[in-house]
Structures are given as C-alpha cells and as structure tokens.
Motif scaffolding. Structure first.
Motif, PDB file in Angstrom:
ATOM      1  N   ARG A 119       2.762 -30.504  -5.056  1.00 57.09           N
ATOM      2  CA  ARG A 119       4.114 -30.312  -5.603  1.00 57.09           C
ATOM      3  C   ARG A 119       4.993 -31.510  -5.281  1.00 57.09           C
ATOM      4  NH1 ARG A 119       3.307 -24.998  -3.764  1.00 57.09           N
ATOM      5  NH2 ARG A 119       4.562 -25.380  -1.892  1.00 57.09           N
ATOM      6  N   LEU A 120       4.818 -32.050  -4.069  1.00 57.90           N
ATOM      7  CA  LEU A 120       5.594 -33.232  -3.686  1.00 57.90           C
ATOM      8  C   LEU A 120       5.314 -34.390  -4.634  1.00 57.90           C
ATOM      9  CD1 LEU A 120       7.363 -34.871  -1.699  1.00 57.90           C
ATOM     10  CD2 LEU A 120       5.267 -35.334  -0.394  1.00 57.90           C
ATOM     11  N   MET A 121       4.058 -34.580  -5.014  1.00 56.74           N
ATOM     12  CA  MET A 121       3.713 -35.665  -5.928  1.00 56.74           C
ATOM     13  C   MET A 121       4.400 -35.484  -7.281  1.00 56.74           C
ATOM     14  SD  MET A 121       1.934 -37.633  -4.085  1.00 56.74           S
ATOM     15  CE  MET A 121       1.236 -37.455  -2.438  1.00 56.74           C
ATOM     16  N   GLN A 122       4.510 -34.234  -7.728  1.00 60.63           N
ATOM     17  CA  GLN A 122       5.225 -33.977  -8.978  1.00 60.63           C
ATOM     18  C   GLN A 122       6.699 -34.338  -8.825  1.00 60.63           C
ATOM     19  OE1 GLN A 122       3.580 -33.188 -11.616  1.00 60.63           O
ATOM     20  NE2 GLN A 122       2.006 -31.627 -11.277  1.00 60.63           N
ATOM     21  N   GLU A 123       7.296 -33.939  -7.705  1.00 61.99           N
ATOM     22  CA  GLU A 123       8.717 -34.205  -7.468  1.00 61.99           C
ATOM     23  C   GLU A 123       8.995 -35.704  -7.358  1.00 61.99           C
ATOM     24  OE1 GLU A 123       9.395 -32.005  -3.940  1.00 61.99           O
ATOM     25  OE2 GLU A 123       9.262 -30.038  -4.911  1.00 61.99           O
ATOM     26  N   GLU A 124       8.055 -36.435  -6.782  1.00 59.59           N
ATOM     27  CA  GLU A 124       8.226 -37.880  -6.624  1.00 59.59           C
ATOM     28  C   GLU A 124       7.908 -38.648  -7.899  1.00 59.59           C
ATOM     29  OE1 GLU A 124       9.349 -39.715  -4.012  1.00 59.59           O
ATOM     30  OE2 GLU A 124       9.902 -37.811  -3.075  1.00 59.59           O
ATOM     31  N   ARG A 125       7.437 -37.935  -8.914  1.00 60.68           N
ATOM     32  CA  ARG A 125       7.082 -38.547 -10.196  1.00 60.68           C
ATOM     33  C   ARG A 125       6.142 -39.742 -10.017  1.00 60.68           C
ATOM     34  NH1 ARG A 125      12.350 -38.261 -14.202  1.00 60.68           N
ATOM     35  NH2 ARG A 125      13.028 -36.191 -13.604  1.00 60.68           N
ATOM     36  N   VAL A 126       5.091 -39.521  -9.233  1.00 60.30           N
ATOM     37  CA  VAL A 126       4.146 -40.609  -9.011  1.00 60.30           C
ATOM     38  C   VAL A 126       3.504 -41.013 -10.329  1.00 60.30           C
ATOM     39  CG1 VAL A 126       3.669 -39.935  -6.627  1.00 60.30           C
ATOM     40  CG2 VAL A 126       2.254 -38.998  -8.470  1.00 60.30           C
ATOM     41  N   SER A 127       3.101 -42.264 -10.408  1.00 55.78           N
ATOM     42  CA  SER A 127       2.444 -42.753 -11.623  1.00 55.78           C
ATOM     43  C   SER A 127       1.042 -42.176 -11.760  1.00 55.78           C
ATOM     44  CB  SER A 127       2.373 -44.279 -11.596  1.00 55.78           C
ATOM     45  OG  SER A 127       3.670 -44.825 -11.592  1.00 55.78           O
ATOM     46  N   GLY A 128       0.397 -41.866 -10.641  1.00 53.11           N
ATOM     47  CA  GLY A 128      -0.944 -41.310 -10.652  1.00 53.11           C
ATOM     48  C   GLY A 128      -1.322 -40.861  -9.261  1.00 53.11           C
ATOM     49  N   LEU A 129      -2.414 -40.109  -9.173  1.00 56.16           N
ATOM     50  CA  LEU A 129      -2.830 -39.519  -7.900  1.00 56.16           C
ATOM     51  C   LEU A 129      -4.311 -39.776  -7.653  1.00 56.16           C
ATOM     52  CD1 LEU A 129      -2.302 -37.580  -5.467  1.00 56.16           C
ATOM     53  CD2 LEU A 129      -2.948 -35.695  -7.001  1.00 56.16           C
ATOM     54  N   ILE A 130      -4.630 -40.205  -6.438  1.00 57.06           N
ATOM     55  CA  ILE A 130      -6.010 -40.288  -5.953  1.00 57.06           C
ATOM     56  C   ILE A 130      -6.163 -39.168  -4.936  1.00 57.06           C
ATOM     57  CG2 ILE A 130      -7.681 -41.695  -4.697  1.00 57.06           C
ATOM     58  CD1 ILE A 130      -6.389 -44.143  -5.972  1.00 57.06           C
ATOM     59  N   PHE A 131      -7.180 -38.324  -5.106  1.00 56.97           N
ATOM     60  CA  PHE A 131      -7.159 -37.004  -4.486  1.00 56.97           C
ATOM     61  C   PHE A 131      -8.552 -36.609  -3.994  1.00 56.97           C
ATOM     62  CE2 PHE A 131      -6.485 -32.260  -5.762  1.00 56.97           C
ATOM     63  CZ  PHE A 131      -6.236 -31.907  -4.434  1.00 56.97           C
ATOM     64  N   ALA A 132      -8.633 -36.197  -2.713  1.00 58.76           N
ATOM     65  CA  ALA A 132      -9.859 -35.616  -2.155  1.00 58.76           C
ATOM     66  C   ALA A 132      -9.586 -34.133  -1.927  1.00 58.76           C
ATOM     67  CB  ALA A 132     -10.233 -36.300  -0.843  1.00 58.76           C
ATOM     68  N   PRO A 133      -9.933 -33.269  -2.868  1.00 54.88           N
ATOM     69  CA  PRO A 133      -9.536 -31.863  -2.799  1.00 54.88           C
ATOM     70  C   PRO A 133     -10.341 -31.048  -1.790  1.00 54.88           C
ATOM     71  CG  PRO A 133     -10.912 -32.226  -4.708  1.00 54.88           C
ATOM     72  CD  PRO A 133     -10.686 -33.582  -4.091  1.00 54.88           C
ATOM     73  N   THR A 134      -9.747 -29.952  -1.353  1.00 54.20           N
ATOM     74  CA  THR A 134     -10.477 -28.993  -0.527  1.00 54.20           C
ATOM     75  C   THR A 134     -11.488 -28.270  -1.413  1.00 54.20           C
ATOM     76  OG1 THR A 134      -8.877 -27.230  -0.950  1.00 54.20           O
ATOM     77  CG2 THR A 134      -8.488 -28.621   0.980  1.00 54.20           C
ATOM     78  N   ARG A 135     -12.491 -27.709  -0.789  1.00 52.74           N
ATOM     79  CA  ARG A 135     -13.503 -26.990  -1.566  1.00 52.74           C
ATOM     80  C   ARG A 135     -12.904 -25.773  -2.254  1.00 52.74           C
ATOM     81  NH1 ARG A 135     -19.288 -24.877   0.918  1.00 52.74           N
ATOM     82  NH2 ARG A 135     -20.298 -24.399  -1.068  1.00 52.74           N
ATOM     83  N   ALA A 136     -11.919 -25.132  -1.577  1.00 56.63           N
ATOM     84  CA  ALA A 136     -11.308 -23.924  -2.126  1.00 56.63           C
ATOM     85  C   ALA A 136     -10.573 -24.186  -3.433  1.00 56.63           C
ATOM     86  CB  ALA A 136     -10.350 -23.321  -1.103  1.00 56.63           C
ATOM     87  N   SER A 137     -10.003 -25.385  -3.588  1.00 54.77           N
ATOM     88  CA  SER A 137      -9.208 -25.676  -4.782  1.00 54.77           C
ATOM     89  C   SER A 137     -10.023 -26.294  -5.911  1.00 54.77           C
ATOM     90  CB  SER A 137      -8.063 -26.625  -4.423  1.00 54.77           C
ATOM     91  OG  SER A 137      -8.556 -27.910  -4.094  1.00 54.77           O
ATOM     92  N   MET A 138     -11.257 -26.701  -5.640  1.00 54.24           N
ATOM     93  CA  MET A 138     -12.037 -27.438  -6.623  1.00 54.24           C
ATOM     94  C   MET A 138     -12.201 -26.670  -7.930  1.00 54.24           C
ATOM     95  SD  MET A 138     -13.681 -30.246  -7.301  1.00 54.24           S
ATOM     96  CE  MET A 138     -14.008 -30.991  -5.694  1.00 54.24           C
ATOM     97  N   SER A 139     -12.481 -25.386  -7.851  1.00 51.93           N
ATOM     98  CA  SER A 139     -12.784 -24.613  -9.056  1.00 51.93           C
ATOM     99  C   SER A 139     -11.549 -24.328  -9.907  1.00 51.93           C
ATOM    100  CB  SER A 139     -13.450 -23.284  -8.680  1.00 51.93           C
ATOM    101  OG  SER A 139     -12.584 -22.511  -7.861  1.00 51.93           O
ATOM    102  N   THR A 140     -10.356 -24.495  -9.338  1.00 48.87           N
ATOM    103  CA  THR A 140      -9.131 -24.181 -10.076  1.00 48.87           C
ATOM    104  C   THR A 140      -8.405 -25.420 -10.588  1.00 48.87           C
ATOM    105  OG1 THR A 140      -7.816 -24.153  -8.029  1.00 48.87           O
ATOM    106  CG2 THR A 140      -8.807 -22.074  -8.728  1.00 48.87           C
ATOM    107  N   LEU A 141      -8.928 -26.612 -10.279  1.00 48.97           N
ATOM    108  CA  LEU A 141      -8.254 -27.840 -10.696  1.00 48.97           C
ATOM    109  C   LEU A 141      -8.332 -28.003 -12.210  1.00 48.97           C
ATOM    110  CD1 LEU A 141      -9.423 -30.401  -7.987  1.00 48.97           C
ATOM    111  CD2 LEU A 141      -7.156 -29.390  -8.232  1.00 48.97           C
ATOM    112  N   ASP A 142      -7.208 -28.397 -12.801  1.00 48.91           N
ATOM    113  CA  ASP A 142      -7.143 -28.617 -14.242  1.00 48.91           C
ATOM    114  C   ASP A 142      -6.139 -29.724 -14.518  1.00 48.91           C
ATOM    115  OD1 ASP A 142      -6.568 -28.465 -17.020  1.00 48.91           O
ATOM    116  OD2 ASP A 142      -7.351 -26.418 -17.052  1.00 48.91           O
TER     117      ASP A 142
END
Length: 351
Positions: A119-142
């Motif tokens: 959510r912070l990345m959305q608020e900061e309006r980053v140009s892009g994100l490099i991300f190492a997700p947790t296993r729990a969130s992997m199946s819900t990423l879209d």
C-alpha cells in the motif's frame, strides 16, 4: 559552456533560482533532477547549482503533477539474509545509474507487513516495484491490483502474471545431492525454509535427485531463521539415525546448523558433510569451508531492473521470465566419505 555560478539566498529558493544559477532553463533543471535525458556534464552542472543554492525539491508537488515519482520500490523478505542484502545493493546501483531512487522495505516473511508496504508503494506512486513475495501471497498476486509494473525476484511460481528473475532452484539443489552422492554419501538429509516458494523448490529438487539415485529422502521444514535451524538440527543430531550429510536451503539456516553441529561435537566432514546455498564470506573462512551454491546476486538485481525499465518503455510487451543458474563451489565440508569405494568417486577440484 558552463557559466560562472552566483550565490543566492536559501530562503524561498525555487527551481527558477536553480536554473538561473546554473545558466540553464527551468525545464532542463527539472529533467536533470528527475533522471530525464540530459548529458552527464549538464546534470553535474545542475546538481552543483542545487548544492550551492540549498534548493530542496517539493516531491509531493512533483508527484501530483506526474503519474510517477522516479522512484523504484524494493520489497524483500528478510534484509538480514545476505542474499537480499546483495540483491538490494545491485538494484540500488542500477537505479542510481538511471537517475532513480529506491524505497526499500523488509517484510520479515509476514503477509500483513507485506500488504502494508505494498500500500505504501501505491501511496508513493513508485514508477515500478521489484518484489520478493511471501509464499502466502503468491497465489493471490495479480498485476491488475497494481498501478505500476512489478518484477518478481527470487520467488515466482510458474504461471504468475509478472516478469520475473529467479534461480533454477530445483536444479541447484539436485546439483548438491549429486555432488554428495558422487562423494560416497547415501544418508542425505535436507533442511528447508517453510515460508517461501524458494525453499519449496529447493526441497523438490532435493527429493527428485534422491529418487533418481534410489535413495530415501529425509527432510525437515523450519522457519527461515538461524535460531529455528539450530533447534531443529540439534534435535535431529541427537537421533540415532542422524544424516551423514545435510543439504541446507539458505545461509541463515546454514549458520544455525553449523552451530548445532559444533554443540553436538560433530566434526565436518567425518561426522557430518554440509552443503548449502549462498557464497557468503564466512562460508569460506570457517574450517573446513562449506560447499555452497553461489547465486548470481548481481545478475539477478541488474536483470530485474532491466526488465522493469523494459516494461516501463513497452507496457504491452509479452511477459519475460529470466532463469539463472547457480555455481557449485566445492570445499572441505563435503570431502570424500572415507568408507566410499576406492575409484567409485569422481575427482573434483577443491576451491
């Protein structure tokens, strides 16, 4: 030609003042400060004027005027893990060379903390994100849930709708098993992190290799901390059927296993052969040195930034998945088992 700079009052300094001091237009100052297309000499000229004037850009106003902030978000699982430390440095170096900033966040493998930082990345309006997700969130990423492009690093299940840069974890774990078998070991255990897809892939690679050699798998899953690895390994080493050799899925777990082995009075490799991941400095300095898979950390970070830049320039291009290989560095912790049949074990150079 660079013009002689004048001095001005810091009070109320604006971009026009910086432009006047540098002898360029306000538009040129804006491009130079946002990483836009200007020559290095001109960028240095503008930066010198900024320092001389004391100008501080209004980042909030800039974000309101533009869609993005010229900032890259980097969300990693555990900054204490040397792999993520090295990855962060590689990403920051690449971003700096492109005139961009990096916001680094550490999730500690906690999905709730991860959601907060996304959510912070959305608020900061980053140009892009490099991300190492947790296993729990992997199946819900879209990708549709993000307003900016995302590149996954280290962890990316097959079929996820994102660009990704990963190590061939199954092949790397199998390489360690093959090496141990070639050196005469048969009772080979595995210790793997239970909260990431990386740990799961390395476990699968271990299991598959053991099956191909006709050997029985014996692995345990732990939280990705040295303390958890120490407790699990200490209990395992106290059992009558403790392993002859152990494959460990990351450097933090290796630290815990090594401490447990020493506490149990086990000597490497006579009592326990040890092999794992990540070529941290300490793995070479301990005696004997630890056999490891060296991950191409710099290449992973640079490739991730490259994919992000490509996605920013071509939003509709097909997804890309970059799979890199690790390098097995053989050291004394996996010396040839003394009971191995002479001549049955291929010779390998120690490093």
């Amino acid at each position: 030609m660079e013009k002689k700079q004048k001095t001005i009052s810091v009070t109320g300094v604006g971009i026009k003042d910086v432009a006047r001091l540098a002898g360029v237009s306000p538009a040129t100052v804006s491009r130079a400060l946002s990483g836009g297309p200007v020559s290095e000499a001109l960028r240095a000229q503008v930066e010198a004027a900024v320092r001389a004037s004391g100008y501080r850009p209004n980042l909030a106003a800039r974000r309101l005027r533009s869609q993005h902030s010229g900032t890259v978000g980097l969300v990693v699982a555990d900054i204490r893990n040397p792999f993520f430390t090295g990855l962060s440095r590689a990403v920051e170096d690449s971003a700096y060379q492109a005139g961009m900033r990096v916001i680094l966040c550490n999730t500690d493998e906690d999905p709730q903390r991860e959601a907060l930082y996304l959510r912070l990345m959305q608020e900061e309006r980053v140009s892009g994100l490099i991300f190492a997700p947790t296993r729990a969130s992997m199946s819900t990423l879209d990708q549709s849930s993000f307003e900016f492009p995302v590149v996954l690093v280290d962890r990316a299940a097959t079929g996820v709708p994102f660009d990704a840069v990963v190590l061939d974890n199954r092949a790397a774990a199998a390489q360690l098993v093959n090496h141990l078998v070639a050196r005469g070991y048969r009772r080979i255990g595995g210790l793997f992190g239970k909260t990431s897809i990386t740990g799961a892939e390395r476990r699968d690679g271990y299991v598959g290799a053991m099956q191909r050699h006709g050997l029985e798998s014996a692995y345990r899953l732990v939280a990705p901390t040295a303390e958890a690895a120490y407790a699990e390994a200490a209990a395992w080493f106290a059992e009558a059927t403790r392993p002859q050799a152990l494959v460990v899925s990351n450097s933090l777990l290796l630290v815990g296993v090594l401490k447990a082995a020493r506490a149990a009075g086990l000597c490497m490799p006579a009592d326990l052969a040890l092999a794992g991941f990540d070529n941290d400095n300490w793995t070479e300095l301990v005696e004997p040195g630890i056999t490891v898979i060296e991950q191409p950390v710099d290449d992973i970070g640079r490739s991730a930034m490259g994919l992000l830049f490509e996605r920013l320039q071509e939003p509709q291009r097909p997804l890309r998945r970059v799979v890199l290989s690790g390098r097995c560095i053989v050291r004394g912790s996996t010396a040839v088992l003394e009971t191995a049949v002479t001549g049955a074990v291929p010779q390998e150079a120690e490093r």
